[in-house]
Design an enzyme around this catalytic site. Structure first.
Site, PDB file in Angstrom:
ATOM      1  N   GLN A 274       0.833  -1.192   0.000  1.00 11.11           N
ATOM      2  CA  GLN A 274       0.000   0.000   0.000  1.00 11.11           C
ATOM      3  C   GLN A 274       0.874   1.250   0.000  1.00 11.11           C
ATOM      4  OE1 GLN A 274      -3.776   0.017   1.246  1.00 11.11           O
ATOM      5  NE2 GLN A 274      -3.975  -2.122   1.788  1.00 11.11           N
TER       6      GLN A 274
ATOM      7  N   CYS B  94       1.610   1.908   4.931  1.00 12.56           N
ATOM      8  CA  CYS B  94       1.415   0.507   4.529  1.00 12.56           C
ATOM      9  C   CYS B  94      -0.008   0.025   4.809  1.00 12.56           C
ATOM     10  CB  CYS B  94       2.444  -0.391   5.200  1.00 12.56           C
ATOM     11  SG  CYS B  94       4.145   0.146   4.921  1.00 12.56           S
TER      12      CYS B  94
END
Length: 218
Positions: free
Chosen positions: A73, A168
């Site tokens: 991410q 993340c």
């Protein structure tokens, strides 16, 4: 054991320049091409991985956001963070993806131990942590049996931009850096120690310093 792992020290470089060069290097390499690691720093930038969700970008402000082709991410890159891009023929090395991730995490754990910092990995959240705070991030892409993208170690940087995102994809994840854990350090020394640990944990016989930039991949 593989032969030499080559290193290019590229200094401060625009993220997209490095990213597109990585892609071209990976797409153009032959089966006999040597493996390389590019050591860089980036001007401030958020990068959003393939599984990234917009809601994890809270207040990016004036920092650009780049959608990229690595796993994971959103994360942040900025000056004072040591980034190592790993262009490895993992098929030739005989590594699976999980094995490669573990080797990179062990590289970072050993590097931090050199500075007296105890760190650990988490099975469900790739990266390296000190007392629950994240000090290093990982994000990889494997294409045609070869890896690119890599790791980012927070050395001595402004951590404020991490508060503009859910790092993340984890809301409220605390971030830390080597300078907060070990005191005053030399960035260049960290880079030298990272090189040695990568060679050891990725099972190369030696390291080689590669000259020249990455303009050849423009």
């Amino acid at each position: 054991m593989a032969n030499a792992l080559g290193f290019r020290d590229l200094g401060l470089i625009d993220y997209e320049t490095a990213w597109h060069a990585m892609q071209r290097f990976t797409d153009g390499r032959g089966r006999e091409a040597g493996d390389e690691v590019w050591l860089v720093q980036h001007p401030p930038v958020f990068t959003q991985g393939q599984s990234g969700k917009a809601e994890h970008l809270l207040l990016p402000g004036n920092i650009p956001v780049v959608q990229v082709d690595r796993g994971g991410q959103v994360t942040y890159h900025g000056p004072g963070q040591l980034v190592a891009y790993l262009m490895l023929d993992v098929r030739r090395l005989g590594f699976g993806v999980r094995d490669l991730v573990t080797r990179i995490e062990n590289t970072l754990i050993a590097l931090l131990a050199d500075y007296g910092v105890t760190a650990a990995a988490k099975a469900d959240a790739p990266g390296v942590y000190v007392d629950g705070a994240k000090i290093a991030s990982l994000g990889l892409r494997i294409r045609n049996g070869c890896s690119f993208h890599g790791l980012a170690l927070n050395v001595d940087m402004d951590l404020e931009p991490f508060r503009r995102i859910n790092p993340c994809g984890y809301a409220g994840l605390a971030m830390t850096q080597l300078s907060d854990q070990a005191g005053q350090i030399e960035f260049s020394e960290v880079s030298v120690r990272l090189r040695a640990q990568l060679v050891k944990h990725l099972d190369y016989a030696e390291q080689a310093t590669l000259t020249g930039g990455i303009n050849q991949y423009d």
